[in-house]
Design an enzyme around this catalytic site. Sequence first.
Site, PDB file in Angstrom:
ATOM      1  N   CYS A   1       0.917  -1.224  -0.103  1.00  0.00           N
ATOM      2  CA  CYS A   1      -0.003   0.099  -0.094  1.00  0.00           C
ATOM      3  C   CYS A   1       0.784   1.117   0.233  1.00  0.00           C
ATOM      4  O   CYS A   1       0.637   2.054  -0.620  1.00  0.00           O
ATOM      5  CB  CYS A   1      -1.086   0.046   1.202  1.00  0.00           C
ATOM      6  SG  CYS A   1      -1.848   1.377   1.532  1.00  0.00           S
TER       7      CYS A   1
ATOM      8  N   TRP B   1       2.246   1.666  -3.340  1.00  0.00           N
ATOM      9  CA  TRP B   1       1.333   2.130  -4.189  1.00  0.00           C
ATOM     10  C   TRP B   1       1.432   3.617  -4.400  1.00  0.00           C
ATOM     11  O   TRP B   1       1.263   4.289  -5.364  1.00  0.00           O
ATOM     12  CB  TRP B   1      -0.054   1.644  -3.778  1.00  0.00           C
ATOM     13  CG  TRP B   1      -1.231   2.109  -4.720  1.00  0.00           C
ATOM     14  CD1 TRP B   1      -1.627   1.701  -5.907  1.00  0.00           C
ATOM     15  CD2 TRP B   1      -1.933   3.277  -4.492  1.00  0.00           C
ATOM     16  NE1 TRP B   1      -2.716   2.357  -6.336  1.00  0.00           N
ATOM     17  CE2 TRP B   1      -2.909   3.868  -5.516  1.00  0.00           C
ATOM     18  CE3 TRP B   1      -1.879   4.465  -3.520  1.00  0.00           C
ATOM     19  CZ2 TRP B   1      -3.959   4.868  -5.630  1.00  0.00           C
ATOM     20  CZ3 TRP B   1      -2.742   5.519  -3.495  1.00  0.00           C
ATOM     21  CH2 TRP B   1      -3.929   5.506  -4.482  1.00  0.00           C
ATOM     22  N   HIS B   2       1.481   4.196  -3.273  1.00  0.00           N
ATOM     23  CA  HIS B   2       1.752   5.822  -3.296  1.00  0.00           C
ATOM     24  C   HIS B   2       2.921   6.233  -4.009  1.00  0.00           C
ATOM     25  O   HIS B   2       2.886   7.339  -4.242  1.00  0.00           O
ATOM     26  CB  HIS B   2       1.742   6.201  -1.816  1.00  0.00           C
ATOM     27  CG  HIS B   2       0.451   5.974  -1.090  1.00  0.00           C
ATOM     28  ND1 HIS B   2      -0.070   5.017  -0.521  1.00  0.00           N
ATOM     29  CD2 HIS B   2      -0.735   6.767  -0.983  1.00  0.00           C
ATOM     30  CE1 HIS B   2      -1.174   5.144   0.116  1.00  0.00           C
ATOM     31  NE2 HIS B   2      -1.423   6.284  -0.245  1.00  0.00           N
ATOM     32  N   GLY B   3       4.079   5.607  -4.196  1.00  0.00           N
ATOM     33  CA  GLY B   3       5.196   6.123  -4.768  1.00  0.00           C
ATOM     34  C   GLY B   3       6.148   5.202  -4.847  1.00  0.00           C
ATOM     35  O   GLY B   3       6.371   4.400  -3.839  1.00  0.00           O
TER      36      GLY B   3
ATOM     37  N   PHE C   1      -0.214  10.553  -7.053  1.00  0.00           N
ATOM     38  CA  PHE C   1       0.209   9.036  -6.964  1.00  0.00           C
ATOM     39  C   PHE C   1      -0.682   8.422  -8.063  1.00  0.00           C
ATOM     40  O   PHE C   1      -0.687   7.202  -8.231  1.00  0.00           O
ATOM     41  CB  PHE C   1      -0.541   8.685  -5.643  1.00  0.00           C
ATOM     42  CG  PHE C   1       0.014   9.392  -4.189  1.00  0.00           C
ATOM     43  CD1 PHE C   1       1.540   9.572  -4.568  1.00  0.00           C
ATOM     44  CD2 PHE C   1      -0.564   9.617  -3.386  1.00  0.00           C
ATOM     45  CE1 PHE C   1       1.986  10.506  -3.529  1.00  0.00           C
ATOM     46  CE2 PHE C   1       0.048  10.556  -2.265  1.00  0.00           C
ATOM     47  CZ  PHE C   1       1.200  10.793  -2.246  1.00  0.00           C
TER      48      PHE C   1
END
Lengths: 487, 76
Positions: free
Chosen positions: A333, A336-338, A487
């Site tokens: 997770c 996923w943001h970066g 993102f």
Amino acid sequence: MLFSSPIFLFLFLPIVLAGYWLVGRRMRNLFLLGASIFFYVWGEGRYVVLLIFSIFLNYTFGILAARYRESSKGRLVIWLALLMNLGALAWYKYAAFIAGNINFILSSIEVPPIQIQNQDLPLGLSFFTFQAIAYVLDVYREETAPQKSLMKFALFMSLFPKLAAGPIIRHEEVAEDLTDRKIDLELFSSGVRRFVIGLGKKVLIADTIAKTTEKIFAIPGQDLPLSVAWLGILCYSLQIYFDFSGYSDMAIGLGRMLGFKIQENFNYPYIARSLTDFWRRWHISLSTWFRDYLFVPLSYALMTDRIRKKIGEGKYKTNYRSVFSIVVVFTLCGFWHGAGYNFIAWGMLHGVILGLESLWLGKVITKWKAPFQHAYLLFIVTMAWVFFRSPGVKSAACYFKALAGLTSPNTLYYHISLYLNTELLVALLAGVVGATPFSKVITEYLERESMQRLIPFAEVAFIILVLLASFASLAGSTFSPFIYQKF
Amino acid sequence: MVSERLKRIILQALQLEDFDMQDETTASMVPGWDSLSHVRVIIAIEESYGIRFKTLEVIRLKNVGELQRMIAAKSG
């Protein structure tokens, strides 16, 4: 085209709303699809090809997943869908990061490095990819019927209110709205109010606080004084909440104006009393995505027959496998943001603490008095934001040193008084109040005191005030994108 | 009505002494019933009743009453 930009507010939105009402019911989907594609082209130009390709591909996957349910062909469809969707995401978002890591290894064995240019991340790719994956899996699991109409599916994927940064919607949530949606004055006006609240959150609170956050996070770590470091992380914690929940309010509001009922994405996360509680309230559409499509399959897959038997006999006291799953899921997770180790660290930290809460910490916390529970939660979340906001793990480590007072800072050059001003203090105060369900308390008070008639009046006055203040603020401000659009 | 048997399984899986459980009780009302311990609750039920839930069936459960009805439907 940002929701808070003049071009969106004064040109795109009025034209779309007017057109939407004028074209009549039968043409509304087509009109909205056109507007959404235009919205994307305006923002991303040529990458619209990627969006259209994704629409065709996932539309086909949906049809095939329904046809070949519970067969080897069906499983092939699912794997293909995952491969294609995640492949696109990997290429645009993670190729340079992965190549960088491989090159690090290659350089140690003196092999020439792989050459990969840093790609631009197409707008909304992380969001519509996840939405498409959820759709295909939902169809396969009979959670939703496949969308037979290509146009409705295209609208489901591209609907402009949620295209750039979510919420990640489920097909089942909007399936009815895609076919037949009733827009009455009540839904429309609740949408307008919601949009204005979101605009105010973004423009008046998040953008005002952002100016100070930027300044503080630009100070070299070794020069950062203790008090300024704490002010910086307080600012960022409020900024990110008001930026993203403001965006979500605007998306939900726009959805309602167009007749779509989009699920809530936030529920006062900062009043949570544990991290487990926090994740039921923060970015709900993403956390439920990870729960339903990754955590549940992974943790059930880890439950072998031997473990199942132990659980049945009540002999499996410590649920290490689920703890392992939650750490893996939250690390992903974060990723996923970066594409950066700081995001991985952020996610892993959340995962580990969630795991600890499930093992024993949660039971300890429930015995504490409420103020201690709040303090615990806010401490964990704000500390984790240091990873999230810092450009890398090293600078995050420097920031932690400053927070602990372990730097020898230039307190004269970076004195806290240089960062505190009336504008910031007002925004922070509004932020702290706005992060709690204060308006609910007032409404309940008015109802108790039989002053219900005041409620609509107060609400309208407040909305108009927020709108005027936002416009005034926009007139004098510069471009400031939403955090989650990156993102 | 939540049966004594189901209640006992849930309490044991969550390692709780006692907790009053009604049809309307939701997971978030019960201390320690999160997504992680939910896996254990479900598997304990599956093992005890000799049934299997579908992957997502268990996520969509609204409350203990619905869980009870689903068990009845599956084992009946």
